[in-house]
Write an enzyme that holds these catalytic residues in place. Structure first.
Site, mmCIF file in Angstrom:
data_model
loop_
_atom_site.group_PDB
_atom_site.id
_atom_site.type_symbol
_atom_site.label_atom_id
_atom_site.label_comp_id
_atom_site.label_asym_id
_atom_site.label_seq_id
_atom_site.Cartn_x
_atom_site.Cartn_y
_atom_site.Cartn_z
ATOM 1 N N LYS A 85 14.794 11.993 19.544
ATOM 2 C CA LYS A 85 13.371 11.862 19.868
ATOM 3 C C LYS A 85 12.743 10.734 19.041
ATOM 4 C CE LYS A 85 12.361 15.492 16.477
ATOM 5 N NZ LYS A 85 12.119 16.935 16.313
ATOM 6 N N TYR A 114 -5.115 -6.636 -3.786
ATOM 7 C CA TYR A 114 -6.422 -6.061 -3.446
ATOM 8 C C TYR A 114 -6.826 -5.006 -4.470
ATOM 9 C CZ TYR A 114 -6.438 -7.995 1.306
ATOM 10 O OH TYR A 114 -6.455 -8.821 2.396
#
Ligand SMILES: *Cc1c(COP(=O)(O)O)cnc(C)c1O
Length: 371
Positions: free
Chosen positions: A44, A263
């Site tokens: 899956k 950042y």
């Protein structure tokens, strides 16, 4: 991906290596543990991000069936000529989907009364269905007092076979949790009156709970070479990583003592240090939030990830890897750096990291002699 003659994976900054031979090896580990069971290989979510077509083709000769989550995933496998039984774990969510299931000969796992009713009313019927029982996970499946009537209603549909009865383990990765024993006992009790094939084991069940093996095992994560057991490494379990996520150093700079990187200026150099910028970020599926134990590997050296991960890049402390230069290969996870270790640093599990590598990352299939 692209037929453009100027597009060459080798010039991409970030790529995945997928090793089908490792997947085949991991199936042999399943076989060695569950010698008497048939194998339903769980592919899956695009084979946990590895490419369902690649993985299914690589292991089709070694397994007895495939399992996917959705009808669309099942159809995609049929369209690449996968002929083994394909079990759709969540079955269908509308009457209309039953027609697709039938057309592509997919086997649904029935788990609600609504699905039973759709099935009874449908003109087209699949040739067989699995029935899912709830034994304690409380996600999908018929409750104990609904099992007999669910089985009877399916038996009453002419021409429809019951492929088997299944349930799912909630916490088999924790070898100390008693819930697994409880689930085994409940499952045995609920299925005792039936002669249908039975299935309970996920990867953790295969490796650690022999009483769950029964007629069919349903391994997922172990096929991809990640450990499904808490505090046990894939290497200890004899598994080989199928996915390696690689990138390159796209810049190397010297950062002054006390200066910040990235950042939010959340990380500062204590002393002057060499910092490498790697061409991968959360836009590629690398987790944005990782702790200060996180590393990447350059030439067998473990280099700490520093500062915040950006969309397109992240920074490494190169103090332990002084020879590193621009263009050098960086391994984010794979054979030399288990994805479970990175997942731990990102407060998640290997499954999530494997599944969420984005389409921006190109894919390279490792050449494979045994095909
Ligand atoms: C995903 C899934 C599996 C495979 O689980 P792993 O932990 O990856 O081995 C097995 N059975 C069901 C019902 C699943 O949803």
């Amino acid at each position: 991906m692209s037929n453009d003659k100027f597009h060459d994976q080798k010039i991409d900054r970030t790529w995945l290596q997928i090793d089908p031979g490792a997947a085949r090896h991991n199936v042999t580990v399943v076989r060695r543990h569950a010698t008497a069971s048939r194998i339903m290989a769980v592919v899956k979510a695009n084979a946990y991000g590895h490419g369902a077509e690649t993985i299914a083709a690589a292991i089709a000769a070694q397994v007895d069936a495939f399992a996917v989550a959705t009808v669309a995933e099942g159809i995609a496998l049929r369209q690449v000529q996968i002929e083994l039984p394909i079990v759709v774990l969540s079955a269908f969510h509308s009457a209309a989907q039953i027609n697709s299931l039938c057309h592509y000969q997919l086997t649904p796992v029935i788990h609600t009364a609504a699905q039973l009713a759709w099935l009874e009313d449908s003109e087209l019927k699949p040739t067989s269905v699995w029935i899912k029982l709830n034994t304690g996970m409380n996600r999908l499946g018929f409750a104990a007092d609904q099992v007999a009537s669910a089985v009877a209603r399916i038996e009453a549909i002419a021409g429809l076979q019951i492929a088997g009865l299944m349930s799912h383990l909630a916490n088999a990765d924790d070898l100390d949790d008693t819930i697994t024993e409880q689930q085994i006992n409940r499952f045995n009790a609920l299925t005792a009156d039936y002669a249908y094939p039975r299935s309970l084991a996920n990867s953790a069940g295969v490796l650690a709970w022999p009483d769950t093996h029964l007629d069919w095992v349903r391994p997922g994560i172990m096929l991809y070479g990640a450990s499904p057991i808490l505090n046990k490494t894939a290497v200890e379990l004899g598994l080989q990583a199928v996915m390696q996520l690689e990138s390159k150093l796209i810049a190397v700079r010297t950062v002054a003592a006390g200066a910040a990187v990235g950042y939010g200026a959340s990380w500062r150099c204590r002393n002057e240090c060499r910092v490498g910028i790697v061409g991968i970020g959360y836009g590629d599926g690398y987790p944005r939030i990782v702790d200060d134990q996180t590393v990447a590997v350059i030439a067998d050296q473990r280099c700490p990830v520093i500062g915040r991960v950006s969309m397109d890049s992240l920074a490494l402390d190169l103090s332990g890897c002084t020879q590193a230069t621009v263009g050098q290969r960086v391994i984010l996870w794979g054979k030399s750096l288990p994805v479970e270790e990175v997942a731990d640093c990102a407060a998640t599990i290997s499954y999530e990291l494997l599944c969420r590598v984005t389409p921006r990352v190109s894919r390279e299939i490792v050449a494979d002699d045994n095909e």
